[in-house]
Scaffold this motif. Structure first.
Motif, PDB file in Angstrom:
ATOM      1  N   MET A 302       0.824  -1.202   0.000  1.00  0.00           N
ATOM      2  CA  MET A 302       0.000   0.000   0.000  1.00  0.00           C
ATOM      3  C   MET A 302       0.866   1.264   0.000  1.00  0.00           C
ATOM      4  SD  MET A 302      -3.069  -1.084  -0.250  1.00  0.00           S
ATOM      5  CE  MET A 302      -2.428  -2.513  -1.135  1.00  0.00           C
ATOM      6  N   ALA A 303       1.979   1.217   0.697  1.00  0.00           N
ATOM      7  CA  ALA A 303       2.870   2.378   0.744  1.00  0.00           C
ATOM      8  C   ALA A 303       3.431   2.690  -0.644  1.00  0.00           C
ATOM      9  CB  ALA A 303       4.002   2.137   1.739  1.00  0.00           C
ATOM     10  N   VAL A 304       3.817   1.642  -1.371  1.00  0.00           N
ATOM     11  CA  VAL A 304       4.334   1.867  -2.725  1.00  0.00           C
ATOM     12  C   VAL A 304       3.238   2.422  -3.628  1.00  0.00           C
ATOM     13  CG1 VAL A 304       5.325   0.767  -4.760  1.00  0.00           C
ATOM     14  CG2 VAL A 304       6.102   0.093  -2.490  1.00  0.00           C
ATOM     15  N   ILE A 305       2.038   1.843  -3.559  1.00  0.00           N
ATOM     16  CA  ILE A 305       0.929   2.306  -4.397  1.00  0.00           C
ATOM     17  C   ILE A 305       0.580   3.753  -4.063  1.00  0.00           C
ATOM     18  CG2 ILE A 305      -1.548   2.004  -4.844  1.00  0.00           C
ATOM     19  CD1 ILE A 305      -1.085  -1.024  -4.544  1.00  0.00           C
ATOM     20  N   ARG A 306       0.613   4.090  -2.804  1.00  0.00           N
ATOM     21  CA  ARG A 306       0.202   5.434  -2.375  1.00  0.00           C
ATOM     22  C   ARG A 306       1.287   6.482  -2.650  1.00  0.00           C
ATOM     23  NH1 ARG A 306      -2.873   7.489   2.022  1.00  0.00           N
ATOM     24  NH2 ARG A 306      -2.825   9.769   1.884  1.00  0.00           N
ATOM     25  N   TYR A 307       2.528   6.170  -2.310  1.00  0.00           N
ATOM     26  CA  TYR A 307       3.558   7.204  -2.310  1.00  0.00           C
ATOM     27  C   TYR A 307       4.571   7.078  -3.454  1.00  0.00           C
ATOM     28  CZ  TYR A 307       1.698   7.823   2.382  1.00  0.00           C
ATOM     29  OH  TYR A 307       0.855   8.031   3.454  1.00  0.00           O
ATOM     30  N   ALA A 308       4.689   5.906  -4.065  1.00  0.00           N
ATOM     31  CA  ALA A 308       5.669   5.732  -5.145  1.00  0.00           C
ATOM     32  C   ALA A 308       5.124   4.796  -6.212  1.00  0.00           C
ATOM     33  CB  ALA A 308       6.982   5.208  -4.575  1.00  0.00           C
ATOM     34  N   PRO A 309       3.963   5.129  -6.789  1.00  0.00           N
ATOM     35  CA  PRO A 309       3.322   4.192  -7.723  1.00  0.00           C
ATOM     36  C   PRO A 309       4.161   3.886  -8.962  1.00  0.00           C
ATOM     37  CG  PRO A 309       2.239   6.342  -7.772  1.00  0.00           C
ATOM     38  CD  PRO A 309       3.159   6.352  -6.604  1.00  0.00           C
ATOM     39  N   VAL A 310       5.059   4.789  -9.343  1.00  0.00           N
ATOM     40  CA  VAL A 310       5.872   4.561 -10.529  1.00  0.00           C
ATOM     41  C   VAL A 310       6.754   3.322 -10.394  1.00  0.00           C
ATOM     42  CG1 VAL A 310       7.792   6.014  -9.768  1.00  0.00           C
ATOM     43  CG2 VAL A 310       7.355   5.713 -12.225  1.00  0.00           C
ATOM     44  N   PHE A 311       7.069   2.948  -9.141  1.00  0.00           N
ATOM     45  CA  PHE A 311       7.934   1.786  -8.921  1.00  0.00           C
ATOM     46  C   PHE A 311       7.159   0.474  -8.785  1.00  0.00           C
ATOM     47  CE2 PHE A 311      10.418   5.364  -7.104  1.00  0.00           C
ATOM     48  CZ  PHE A 311      11.508   5.299  -7.963  1.00  0.00           C
ATOM     49  N   TYR A 312       5.821   0.548  -8.731  1.00  0.00           N
ATOM     50  CA  TYR A 312       5.034  -0.643  -8.408  1.00  0.00           C
ATOM     51  C   TYR A 312       5.168  -1.727  -9.476  1.00  0.00           C
ATOM     52  CZ  TYR A 312       1.208  -3.727  -7.157  1.00  0.00           C
ATOM     53  OH  TYR A 312       0.481  -4.838  -6.824  1.00  0.00           O
ATOM     54  N   THR A 313       4.911  -1.391 -10.723  1.00  0.00           N
ATOM     55  CA  THR A 313       4.903  -2.417 -11.776  1.00  0.00           C
ATOM     56  C   THR A 313       6.266  -3.074 -11.975  1.00  0.00           C
ATOM     57  OG1 THR A 313       3.018  -1.402 -12.906  1.00  0.00           O
ATOM     58  CG2 THR A 313       4.434  -2.850 -14.208  1.00  0.00           C
ATOM     59  N   PRO A 314       7.368  -2.321 -12.088  1.00  0.00           N
ATOM     60  CA  PRO A 314       8.661  -3.007 -12.248  1.00  0.00           C
ATOM     61  C   PRO A 314       9.028  -3.870 -11.045  1.00  0.00           C
ATOM     62  CG  PRO A 314       8.965  -0.619 -12.046  1.00  0.00           C
ATOM     63  CD  PRO A 314       7.520  -0.853 -12.241  1.00  0.00           C
ATOM     64  N   ALA A 315       8.713  -3.404  -9.832  1.00  0.00           N
ATOM     65  CA  ALA A 315       9.017  -4.204  -8.644  1.00  0.00           C
ATOM     66  C   ALA A 315       8.182  -5.481  -8.623  1.00  0.00           C
ATOM     67  CB  ALA A 315       8.766  -3.388  -7.383  1.00  0.00           C
ATOM     68  N   LEU A 316       6.906  -5.375  -8.997  1.00  0.00           N
ATOM     69  CA  LEU A 316       6.039  -6.548  -9.010  1.00  0.00           C
ATOM     70  C   LEU A 316       6.485  -7.547 -10.071  1.00  0.00           C
ATOM     71  CD1 LEU A 316       3.570  -8.105  -8.061  1.00  0.00           C
ATOM     72  CD2 LEU A 316       2.164  -6.710  -9.600  1.00  0.00           C
ATOM     73  N   ARG A 317       6.887  -7.064 -11.218  1.00  0.00           N
ATOM     74  CA  ARG A 317       7.352  -7.969 -12.265  1.00  0.00           C
ATOM     75  C   ARG A 317       8.555  -8.791 -11.793  1.00  0.00           C
ATOM     76  NH1 ARG A 317       7.013  -4.114 -17.654  1.00  0.00           N
ATOM     77  NH2 ARG A 317       5.015  -4.897 -18.440  1.00  0.00           N
ATOM     78  N   LEU A 318       9.476  -8.146 -11.093  1.00  0.00           N
ATOM     79  CA  LEU A 318      10.627  -8.875 -10.560  1.00  0.00           C
ATOM     80  C   LEU A 318      10.183  -9.908  -9.538  1.00  0.00           C
ATOM     81  CD1 LEU A 318      13.257  -6.004 -10.120  1.00  0.00           C
ATOM     82  CD2 LEU A 318      13.362  -7.920 -11.743  1.00  0.00           C
ATOM     83  N   ALA A 319       9.252  -9.511  -8.650  1.00  0.00           N
ATOM     84  CA  ALA A 319       8.773 -10.427  -7.615  1.00  0.00           C
ATOM     85  C   ALA A 319       8.054 -11.626  -8.229  1.00  0.00           C
ATOM     86  CB  ALA A 319       7.847  -9.684  -6.648  1.00  0.00           C
ATOM     87  N   LEU A 320       7.251 -11.380  -9.257  1.00  0.00           N
ATOM     88  CA  LEU A 320       6.527 -12.474  -9.905  1.00  0.00           C
ATOM     89  C   LEU A 320       7.480 -13.402 -10.657  1.00  0.00           C
ATOM     90  CD1 LEU A 320       3.386 -10.594 -11.281  1.00  0.00           C
ATOM     91  CD2 LEU A 320       3.452 -12.259  -9.422  1.00  0.00           C
ATOM     92  N   ALA A 321       8.489 -12.837 -11.289  1.00  0.00           N
ATOM     93  CA  ALA A 321       9.466 -13.674 -11.996  1.00  0.00           C
ATOM     94  C   ALA A 321      10.187 -14.592 -11.019  1.00  0.00           C
ATOM     95  CB  ALA A 321      10.462 -12.788 -12.739  1.00  0.00           C
ATOM     96  N   TYR A 322      10.551 -14.041  -9.856  1.00  0.00           N
ATOM     97  CA  TYR A 322      11.227 -14.858  -8.843  1.00  0.00           C
ATOM     98  C   TYR A 322      10.290 -15.940  -8.310  1.00  0.00           C
ATOM     99  CZ  TYR A 322      13.494 -16.100  -4.443  1.00  0.00           C
ATOM    100  OH  TYR A 322      14.058 -16.793  -3.402  1.00  0.00           O
ATOM    101  N   HIS A 323       9.028 -15.557  -8.042  1.00  0.00           N
ATOM    102  CA  HIS A 323       8.034 -16.514  -7.543  1.00  0.00           C
ATOM    103  C   HIS A 323       7.820 -17.645  -8.543  1.00  0.00           C
ATOM    104  CE1 HIS A 323       3.832 -17.965  -7.398  1.00  0.00           C
ATOM    105  NE2 HIS A 323       4.027 -18.000  -6.083  1.00  0.00           N
ATOM    106  N   ASP A 324       7.605 -17.304  -9.802  1.00  0.00           N
ATOM    107  CA  ASP A 324       7.357 -18.331 -10.822  1.00  0.00           C
ATOM    108  C   ASP A 324       8.571 -19.232 -11.007  1.00  0.00           C
ATOM    109  OD1 ASP A 324       4.861 -17.237 -11.128  1.00  0.00           O
ATOM    110  OD2 ASP A 324       5.327 -16.158 -12.982  1.00  0.00           O
ATOM    111  N   MET A 325       9.771 -18.657 -10.893  1.00  0.00           N
ATOM    112  CA  MET A 325      10.987 -19.462 -11.011  1.00  0.00           C
ATOM    113  C   MET A 325      11.078 -20.486  -9.881  1.00  0.00           C
ATOM    114  SD  MET A 325      14.957 -18.162 -11.052  1.00  0.00           S
ATOM    115  CE  MET A 325      14.844 -17.596  -9.333  1.00  0.00           C
ATOM    116  N   ARG A 326      10.746 -20.077  -8.673  1.00  0.00           N
ATOM    117  CA  ARG A 326      10.776 -20.986  -7.521  1.00  0.00           C
ATOM    118  C   ARG A 326       9.756 -22.099  -7.675  1.00  0.00           C
ATOM    119  NH1 ARG A 326       9.222 -18.366  -2.608  1.00  0.00           N
ATOM    120  NH2 ARG A 326       9.760 -20.325  -1.627  1.00  0.00           N
TER     121      ARG A 326
END
Length: 333
Positions: A302-326
């Motif tokens: 919520m903090a990222v969405i509220r205060y730094a939304p520009v970073f949300y999509t690239p950060a999520l893409r990295l997290a999802l790539a790591y999750h799917d790899m695991r």
């Protein structure tokens, strides 16, 4: 003591490749006095033709076919109206479940309107990822307590883990939504429930098949808003839901979904931007610092969405790539 009669409801659409295994599992699961209503939602792949010979002579199973595609919500409503069982169990044709599921659920149904088991999540063919619904102890609770568990995210809207009394469902329990109709319908019926029993048995297995992560061009964000409103209204009618719990539910169910789902479904850029814009607007109505204290993971998102939304999509893409790899590595091992 005899068990109550159950109607199993299964909406199908273009499911011909699965019907052999599905009908066999269904026939194994049904008791002598139970019934099943299979409803083919105007499939174009010969689903009804594939099913018909498999159920010939089995009076427990009824096959209905929609002349035009109505969607899963109205198909379920149509099957509910055709049901004669005291309880209803909804099932997805391409999942797995324990053959004893109806016996266990009905044996725990005395005096309550809803019985729920636990369900887990598998990646085809045999990778068990996690438990996705239910609690790990036996308990009998009120509808108000059940609503609190839904607000907390410990209970979800999946229908396949729940046995529901027919009279509590009504004639058209599911709103005509393209998604979230199961969650919204369950949330709306809570004030009508006269008791809930939760059992710890893991009896249903949701299967994610290869390539089944949705890659859609559109996301109907209003469906999440509808589901959010449905549960909040029911919780308030039942006299539960503090400001903190309502904020946490809004963050986890509505704001997270608006931002997360378009990225997960790999939608076009404009859809992702629209979802993040909706999430950012809703995030201004919640207390992010309080949510951070209640749930660090949700609060951080919520903090990222509220205060730094520009970073949300690239950060999520990295997290999802790591999750799917695991998960992929776990499946291969």
């Amino acid at each position: 003591m005899s068990h109550p009669r159950v109607t199993v409801i299964a909406p199908l659409f273009n499911a011909a490749e699965y019907v052999d295994v599905f009908v066999s599992k269904l026939q194994e699961t049904l008791g002598a006095d139970d019934e099943a209503v299979i409803i083919d939602d105007a499939s174009a792949d010969g689903t009804s033709a594939a099913i018909a010979p498999l159920i010939e002579g089995d009076g427990r199973i009824t096959l209905l076919r929609n002349e035009k595609n109505l969607g899963v919500a109205e198909s379920r409503n149509k099957a509910v109206r055709a049901a004669s069982g005291e309880f209803i169990w909804f099932v997805d044709h391409d999942d797995k479940w324990e053959p004893s599921i109806l016996e266990v659920l009905t044996s725990n149904s005395d005096g309550v309107d809803l019985v729920q088991c636990r369900a887990d999540y598998w990646i085809e063919p045999d990778t068990n990822v996690r438990v996705v619904d239910g609690v790990d102890d036996l308990r009998e609770i009120s509808a108000a307590a059940y609503a609190e568990l839904m607000l907390e995210g410990r209970i979800h809207g999946y229908l396949w883990s729940k046995l529901i009394r027919r009279t509590a469902l009504g004639e058209a329990p599911f709103p005509p939504l393209s998604s979230q109709s199961d969650f919204s319908g369950l949330a709306a019926l809570l004030p009508r429930l006269q008791g809930v029993r939760l059992i710890p048995n893991v009896l249903y297995h949701y299967i994610q098949r290869e390539g089944s992560i949705t890659r859609g061009k559109r996301v109907n964000f209003s469906n999440f808003e509808y589901g959010h409103k449905a549960l909040v209204e029911s919780a308030l009618r039942l006299g539960v839901g503090s400001r903190d719990s309502l904020d946490l539910f809004k963050a986890r169910f509505l704001i997270h979904a608006a931002a997360f789902v378009p990225v997960r479904q790999r939608t076009p850029r404009e859809v992702r931007r629209a979802g993040l814009s909706i999430a950012h607007a809703h995030s201004r109505s919640i207390n992010v610092s309080r949510i951070l204290r209640m749930n660090r993971r949700v609060g951080a998102e919520m903090a990222v969405i509220r205060y730094a939304p520009v970073f949300y999509t690239p950060a999520l893409r990295l997290a999802l790539a790591y999750h799917d790899m695991r998960i992929g590595a776990k499946a291969r091992s």
